[in-house]
Design a protein around this motif. Structure first.
Motif, PDB file in Angstrom:
ATOM      1  N   HIS A  83      -8.518 -33.817   0.846  1.00  0.00           N
ATOM      2  CA  HIS A  83      -9.223 -33.648  -0.426  1.00  0.00           C
ATOM      3  C   HIS A  83      -9.780 -32.241  -0.596  1.00  0.00           C
ATOM      4  O   HIS A  83      -9.883 -31.461   0.357  1.00  0.00           O
ATOM      5  N   SER A  84     -10.141 -31.961  -1.835  1.00  0.00           N
ATOM      6  CA  SER A  84     -10.922 -30.773  -2.164  1.00  0.00           C
ATOM      7  C   SER A  84     -12.269 -31.272  -2.675  1.00  0.00           C
ATOM      8  O   SER A  84     -12.419 -32.458  -2.987  1.00  0.00           O
ATOM      9  N   GLY A  85     -13.235 -30.407  -2.743  1.00  0.00           N
ATOM     10  CA  GLY A  85     -14.558 -30.844  -3.164  1.00  0.00           C
ATOM     11  C   GLY A  85     -15.183 -29.912  -4.179  1.00  0.00           C
ATOM     12  O   GLY A  85     -14.791 -28.743  -4.310  1.00  0.00           O
ATOM     13  N   TRP A  86     -16.136 -30.452  -4.915  1.00  0.00           N
ATOM     14  CA  TRP A  86     -16.885 -29.664  -5.893  1.00  0.00           C
ATOM     15  C   TRP A  86     -18.322 -30.167  -5.910  1.00  0.00           C
ATOM     16  O   TRP A  86     -18.570 -31.373  -5.719  1.00  0.00           O
ATOM     17  N   GLY A  87     -19.247 -29.256  -6.094  1.00  0.00           N
ATOM     18  CA  GLY A  87     -20.636 -29.656  -6.187  1.00  0.00           C
ATOM     19  C   GLY A  87     -21.416 -28.686  -7.054  1.00  0.00           C
ATOM     20  O   GLY A  87     -21.024 -27.520  -7.226  1.00  0.00           O
ATOM     21  N   MET A  88     -22.521 -29.163  -7.607  1.00  0.00           N
ATOM     22  CA  MET A  88     -23.354 -28.323  -8.457  1.00  0.00           C
ATOM     23  C   MET A  88     -24.777 -28.855  -8.419  1.00  0.00           C
ATOM     24  O   MET A  88     -25.003 -30.063  -8.266  1.00  0.00           O
ATOM     25  N   GLU A  89     -25.726 -27.957  -8.537  1.00  0.00           N
ATOM     26  CA  GLU A  89     -27.131 -28.351  -8.594  1.00  0.00           C
ATOM     27  C   GLU A  89     -27.751 -27.856  -9.887  1.00  0.00           C
ATOM     28  O   GLU A  89     -27.475 -26.732 -10.324  1.00  0.00           O
ATOM     29  N   ALA A  90     -28.544 -28.689 -10.525  1.00  0.00           N
ATOM     30  CA  ALA A  90     -29.224 -28.324 -11.772  1.00  0.00           C
ATOM     31  C   ALA A  90     -30.726 -28.485 -11.584  1.00  0.00           C
ATOM     32  O   ALA A  90     -31.186 -29.476 -10.999  1.00  0.00           O
TER      33      ALA A  90
END
Length: 439
Positions: A325-332
């Motif tokens: 898999h590949s991954g993505w993340g973000m914080e707000a």
């Protein structure tokens, strides 16, 4: 060497429940006792065992063994889909049994408890008696299929090490006069906090055995870890009750809470992933209010399954289930709040920024974490108040969900995943009962 002024006393008992999930299943199902058994997240050959009975471990099946491989090793193995609410109930029952013998001072995880000894309890004969009473209380009051290993030591770090030295049903004590020679035979990975990556770093610095580590003086230990952790470990391994030496100790205030979920195949789509994320937020927001916190930021993580061709073109990672898999993340970040509707607006804004393209069409994992928590007592209300009564709406939802179940009343976006993402036990989060449900 241990200080000659240090008395031979135990300060802590570390209780480690042996093969906990599997043992609970054998307690519930007497017909499975004495048989190889594994607890799995889902009934699929591609997933991994999350717990194994000692009968299975004797065959080479352990936590992390792929289910298909476990079946190959033992075609007759009993496979049970984990019931995490049941495990939480048993953990609470065991803690109650332990409390009859000695107060529980810390609960590091669902299958670990720590008791701090005081006064004459620290004397080795009395400490051993308490440990044996704990074992008997668990057996008598909770279940005959449940066993624990108990470590006795001057400090919590060594008590944890001792609890792992004899399994199952072990009882090991480490006294200051026996240290550090009593642990010289262990592997570096037997030390709490030394995982695979840390071991590689230690090896690169010439430390490959416990003997080499114990031969270092305090300055050498500090330099090895390049932090006060090295100083503390130096003292802990020699039986000191505290190795902080005035260094800052991590705050005990909770910093985050959240949930994650590996989705069932029917939810591995954009719409399915959104519904699951919505439910994860619904649970996290309810916990936030139950635990009387406000959140100031939100982290969202998604993992995307790759085809073999896609995996060959990018830097793919491998999930424990075997999925590349590949991954993505973000914080707000946002003004601290705790109502579900406000948090849902944040999640929706983050979700719109997820990556697009052929490599991001098969999400299989979603995680939602609320961070920068502050106690409700420190929250400052907005000058304009709760204009849309969002707090009252959340309070009403909580009242009904506590009484009838946490998915009774919810926003429509999570409806497709209402029965998905059940309660799971994470390493750092023990499910707590709120109303009729564990979360």
């Amino acid at each position: 060497m241990a200080s000659s002024t240090q008395p031979d006393r135990f300060g802590f008992l570390h209780i480690d429940l042996n093969s906990f999930f599997a043992s609970v299943e054998q307690q519930i199902h007497p017909e499975y006792r004495g048989r190889p058994l594994a607890v799995v997240p889902t009934m699929a050959d591609t997933t991994c065992c999350i717990a194994a009975s000692y009968e299975a471990k004797d065959l080479g099946i352990k936590t992390g063994t792929q289910v298909g491989e476990a079946k190959r090793i033992c075609p007759d193995i009993v496979l049970i889909e984990g019931d995490h609410e049941e495990y939480a109930k048993y953990s609470k029952a065991i803690a109650d049994a332990v409390e009859l013998c000695c107060p529980v001072a810390h609960t590091p995880s669902i299958d670990e408890m720590v008791c701090e000894l005081i006064g004459r309890e620290r004397e080795p004969p009395r400490a051993r008696q308490i440990a044996l009473e704990i074992k008997q209380a668990i057996y008598r009051d909770v279940g005959v299929a449940l066993r624990c290993s108990i470590g006795m030591a001057p400090n919590r770090y060594l008590a944890k090490i001792a609890s792992d030295m004899q399994k199952p049903d072990g009882l090991i004590g480490l006294l200051p006069s026996q240290l550090p020679r009593a642990i010289a035979h262990l592997e570096l990975r037997d030390l709490p906090g030394v995982g695979a990556r840390t071991e590689v770093r230690l090896n690169a610095k010439g430390i490959t055995t416990m003997e080499q580590l114990l031969a270092l003086d305090r300055t050498g230990m500090h330099g090895l870890f390049n932090s006060v952790w090295g100083d503390r470990m130096y003292h802990w391994l020699r039986g000191a009750e505290s190795g902080d030496d005035g260094a800052p100790v991590a705050s005990g205030v909770q910093k985050s809470l959240g949930h994650s979920h590996v989705m069932a195949p029917e939810h591995r789509s954009q719409d399915g992933a959104w519904a699951v994320a919505h439910k994860l937020l619904h649970k996290a927001a309810m916990r936030l209010r139950m635990e009387k916190f406000y959140a100031g930021s939100m982290g969202v993580a998604i993992r995307y399954q790759l085809t073999r061709e896609q995996a060959s073109r990018v830097s793919a990672k491998k999930h424990f289930s075997g999925i590349k898999h590949s991954g993505w993340g973000m914080e707000a970040r946002f003004r601290d709040c705790q109502d579900t509707l406000s948090l849902l607006e944040v999640l929706r804004g983050v979700w719109k920024q997820r990556p697009q393209g052929a490599e991001f069409e098969r999400p299989f994992f979603v995680g939602v974490t609320l961070r920068d928590l502050i106690p409700a007592s420190e929250h400052q209300d907005s000058l304009f108040g709760d204009v849309n009564n969002r707090g009252e709406l959340s309070a009403t939802m909580d009242k009904l969900n506590l009484k009838y179940g946490h998915t009774t009343l919810h926003f429509a976006g999570m409806l497709p995943a209402r029965e998905s993402a059940p309660t799971r036990i994470a390493f750092t989060q023990i499910p707590v009962q709120y109303g009729v449900d564990y979360m």
